[in-house]
Design an enzyme around this catalytic site. Structure first.
Site, PDB file in Angstrom:
ATOM      1  N   VAL A  75      -6.118  14.867  11.901  1.00  0.00           N
ATOM      2  CA  VAL A  75      -5.884  14.283  10.577  1.00  0.00           C
ATOM      3  C   VAL A  75      -5.148  12.944  10.659  1.00  0.00           C
ATOM      4  O   VAL A  75      -4.625  12.572  11.695  1.00  0.00           O
ATOM      5  CB  VAL A  75      -5.107  15.262   9.663  1.00  0.00           C
ATOM      6  CG1 VAL A  75      -5.943  16.488   9.393  1.00  0.00           C
ATOM      7  CG2 VAL A  75      -3.790  15.682  10.302  1.00  0.00           C
ATOM      8  N   GLU A  76      -5.107  12.246   9.507  1.00  0.00           N
ATOM      9  CA  GLU A  76      -4.538  10.893   9.407  1.00  0.00           C
ATOM     10  C   GLU A  76      -5.151   9.965  10.455  1.00  0.00           C
ATOM     11  O   GLU A  76      -4.463   9.189  11.117  1.00  0.00           O
ATOM     12  CB  GLU A  76      -3.008  10.928   9.514  1.00  0.00           C
ATOM     13  CG  GLU A  76      -2.351  11.526   8.277  1.00  0.00           C
ATOM     14  CD  GLU A  76      -0.839  11.372   8.265  1.00  0.00           C
ATOM     15  OE1 GLU A  76      -0.298  10.687   9.144  1.00  0.00           O
ATOM     16  OE2 GLU A  76      -0.211  11.950   7.366  1.00  0.00           O
ATOM     17  N   GLY A  77      -6.447  10.060  10.615  1.00  0.00           N
ATOM     18  CA  GLY A  77      -7.169   9.297  11.628  1.00  0.00           C
ATOM     19  C   GLY A  77      -7.385  10.166  12.845  1.00  0.00           C
ATOM     20  O   GLY A  77      -6.435  10.503  13.554  1.00  0.00           O
ATOM     21  N   SER A 131       4.621  12.250   3.065  1.00  0.00           N
ATOM     22  CA  SER A 131       3.830  11.303   3.855  1.00  0.00           C
ATOM     23  C   SER A 131       2.899  10.566   2.906  1.00  0.00           C
ATOM     24  O   SER A 131       3.258  10.302   1.751  1.00  0.00           O
ATOM     25  CB  SER A 131       3.066  12.063   4.940  1.00  0.00           C
ATOM     26  OG  SER A 131       2.432  11.172   5.822  1.00  0.00           O
TER      27      SER A 131
END
Length: 749
Positions: free
Chosen positions: A428-430, A138
């Protein structure tokens, strides 16, 4: 001098920061723009090439992935401190960390659909191992190097990342900067220092990062920080912006190793720090020319990766929940009836089945879009938010249904570890709250409106011709909004004239409803921007609802596409489709009603009601009949059930295997069970001490033959194993319940 409209707006519209501008510029626009503009492009949806696994991808799934799953004992892993070395070595040797790296650098170069399928299949077996695999594939050093690295950096690092000689991590989040990543305090200043025996110009970096996945075992650190040039060694600018560098763990001053404990899920997550660490310019990803381009690089790469890994975890959790809960609901009986026949359970079971259909449909469509080479940042934000939240909804319902069985940890529990893992995907990831409140509609409006971004750019322009250009664009915008208003009126008050292009009769009515929802949203967005302007950014509850309408419309498009193109037997899948599409549209329509009801300007709110025919808060719901029908279908063995649980790979002896054996055995003996029930009404056995006692008594009376008795007793043994839970000694040592000697020995101890 007369002030122009543009000049007036410039005074009230806040300027867009550099990081905001870079986020807005990142990624591509796809079918979500047609939703925003009030006319979902169903033809473009149907024209998207269908995702299929290549021969190599299928072989990888059948080979290394299947072998890996056989190596995983997730209960043992969650009770340990470390991922076993044999699993880590297997991941490295079989290039699990190189799913996206090009073949020329030793990677596998798999498609986004394959990447998603592999990660989701692993996640159905173990969240910890799935996270370990997904992170290098990712947002991180591998993808940043592929897109922005120098040829020398690519040749040096990518082969080593491919075969596991190096393990990467990427450090962005710190104690003072989470969702507001643009405010990271970690800083570097341009300086002179010694490198390989020579004095060179480089960066002296200080950082403090946390929540960094793989950091405790990483050998190479991707790092984001702000660069300053106080001595003007490379130019006249003081603040040069966010920059990304790649630093070996062995480099002097790098601190890696301390761990966090994320919900007891045993993937490696921890901290990294460094104080006044000198690095040469060659460590910057892409070299010195990329100083200040880090945020642009990150948000561009996030536009793809965010739509794959974490959504895959949401789908995996839902498929596991559907499989185990539907099987358990059929096998588990109370008051002489399978619990799946009680309406309270049916409500939950239908919700699990319908939402799992939505999730798989969204997973497939999103990865198909990524497979086109696009990075649709709004779509991937929708996917990340809604698919992780839907996964949590489904898992919560499954926990409710399986109840006592679901809360007792052990190898037989199919839900506990996923239940612990899902909150991690939410954060996570925003963080999900931020993604819904600010990103989906905020970014969607700027990217999907045909003229808004150009208007904003012109408002803040210093060009002499800006007024004239702005007036032209304003004219186009007014025309666009007028068309939107009339389209909304037409769809709101003339329902029989709504369009639908589907060739499938049962899809047509929902396609019309989808078109109507999108048509109504378009003028709401227009009026919001006109009336609230820059304040819409602060009106997060309103912005979130507009984002919800976009998102659920996208989900509805995914459901339609999946039903039309992926389903083998539509008659079996119809209840799943009906629930899924009705749920998506209901959620979107509810968001629209709530938006109108809460719009702060009274006059505008009244106009919105007229344009959208929204005078009450009632929204069409899902009928009890459909819930009953879908719950019954979910307890059958059908092709659509197989399609919606295909990520769950059953292993001999695990909880899924135990449930499945009992489920299949009960289906096989259903005629016999009905026969026994009928006999008992006419010839009751008193006292009926146990099921075994009843069956043997009926055999002695000649009412059942030996083969029938063996079949139902075999089923009953499998049923008893399926409804039991794991047991432990007083010191929580697992008891092997298939070995009576161990049980007796443990009890005596």
């Amino acid at each position: 001098m007369k002030m122009s409209i543009r000049s007036s707006l410039k005074k009230v519209l806040p300027p867009i920061s550099i990081t905001e501008q870079e986020a807005l510029d990142a990624g591509d626009v796809w079918i979500e723009s047609s939703i925003y503009q009030g006319k979902p492009d169903m033809q473009a949806l149907r024209d998207v090439p269908t995702a299929k696994l290549s021969q190599d991808e299928q072989a990888f799934l059948n080979g290394p992935v299947q072998t890996l799953i056989g190596m995983i004992d997730d209960f043992e892993l969650q009770s340990s401190n470390h991922i076993p070395d044999e699993i880590m070595d297997f991941l490295k040797v079989n290039r699990f960390f190189a799913l996206i790296i090009p073949k020329k650098f030793g990677g596998l170069e798999f498609s986004p659909y394959a990447n998603s399928t592999i990660v989701a299949t692993i996640a159905a077996a173990s969240g910890a191992i799935a996270v370990t695999v997904m992170v290098p594939n990712s947002l991180g050093p591998g993808e940043l190097l592929m897109h922005y690295g120098t040829s020398e950096q690519q040749k040096y690092w990518l082969p080593k990342l491919s075969d596991g000689r190096d393990i990467p991590c990427f450090a962005l989040t710190g104690p003072e900067a989470g969702s507001d990543a643009g405010s990271i305090p970690d800083a570097a200043y341009v300086s002179k220092g010694m490198w390989e025996g020579k004095e060179v110009i480089g960066l002296t970096v200080t950082w403090d990062k946390r929540y960094i996945t793989l950091a405790p075992i990483a050998t190479v650190l991707g790092l984001a920080f702000k660069v300053f040039d106080p001595d003007h060694l490379i130019g006249e600018t003081l603040e040069l912006g966010i920059t990304c560098a790649l630093i070996p763990k062995s480099h002097p001053g790098v601190e890696l190793g301390n761990r966090h404990d994320p919900m007891g899920v045993r993937f490696y997550n921890g901290t990294t720090r460094g104080e006044n660490v000198f690095i040469p310019m060659d460590f910057i990803i892409g070299g010195q020319k990329n100083i200040g381009r880090g945020w642009q690089m990150l948000v561009s790469c996030l536009g793809a990766g965010r739509g794959i890994s974490l959504p895959a975890m949401g789908v995996a959790s839902a498929q596991s929940a559907l499989k185990s809960t539907s099987e358990y609901s059929f096998v588990r009986e109370q008051f002489g009836v399978p619990i799946g026949r009680f309406e309270g359970i049916q409500d939950k079971l239908a919700d699990i089945a319908g939402k799992t259909f939505v999730l798989e449909a969204m997973r497939v469509l999103t990865t198909e879009g990524l497979g086109l080479g696009l990075k649709p940042s709004v779509v991937t934000a929708m996917a990340k938010y809604h698919m992780t939240e839907l996964g949590r909804d489904v898992l919560n319902s499954a926990m409710d249904v399986q109840a006592g069985k679901a809360i007792q940890r052990g190898p037989q529990n199919t839900l506990a570890n996923a239940y612990a893992s899902l909150p991690i995907a939410i954060t996570v990831e925003g963080a999900n709250i931020l993604t819904r409140s600010l990103m989906i509609f905020g970014q969607g409006a700027m990217r999907c409106h045909p003229y808004l971004k150009e208007m904003v750019d012109l408002i803040h322009s210093e060009d002499a011709s800006a007024d004239a250009e702005f007036n032209k664009v304003l004219g186009k915008t007014i025309k666009f909004s007028t068309v939107n208003a009339f389209r909304s009126l037409f769809n709101a008050y003339v329902p029989f004239a709504r369009r639908a292009d589907s060739a499938i009769p049962e899809v047509k009515k929902y396609e019309k409803r989808l078109n109507s929802l999108s048509a109504k949203m378009a003028p709401l967005a227009d009026f919001s921007l006109l009336v609230l302007g820059g304040d819409l950014k602060k009106a997060e509850l309103l912005s979130a609802r507009l984002g919800d309408i976009m998102s659920y419309s996208y989900a509805a498009m995914a459901v339609i596409r999946f039903y039309e193109q992926k389903v083998e037997n539509r008659s079996e899948a119809l209840p799943y489709f009906e629930y899924a599409i009705q749920w998506c549209l209901q959620q979107g329509e509810q968001a629209l009603v709530d938006f109108v009801n809460n719009f702060p300007n009274t006059a505008t709110r009244g106009l919105m009601r007229v344009l959208t025919n929204t005078y009450s808060s009632s929204v069409k719901g899902i009928s009890d009949d459909l819930k009953r029908e879908l719950s019954e279908e979910s307890m059958k063995q059908t092709s659509i059930k197989q399609e919606l649980t295909h990520l769950v790979k059953v292993r001999p002896g695990d909880g899924n295997h135990i449930n499945q054996q009992a489920f299949e055995a009960k289906h096989a003996v259903m005629p016999l069970l009905k026969k026994i029930q009928k006999i008992l009404k006419e010839n009751p056995i008193v006292p009926a001490l146990s099921f075994e006692n009843i069956v043997i008594s009926l055999q002695e009376k000649g009412l059942l033959n030996a083969e029938e008795v063996n079949l139902v007793l075999d089923y009953n043994e499998k049923r008893k194993i399926a409804v039991r839970v794991d047991e432990f000694t007083f010191d929580l040592e697992l008891i092997d319940q298939d070995n009576k000697g161990d049980i007796e020995q443990a009890s005596a101890a």
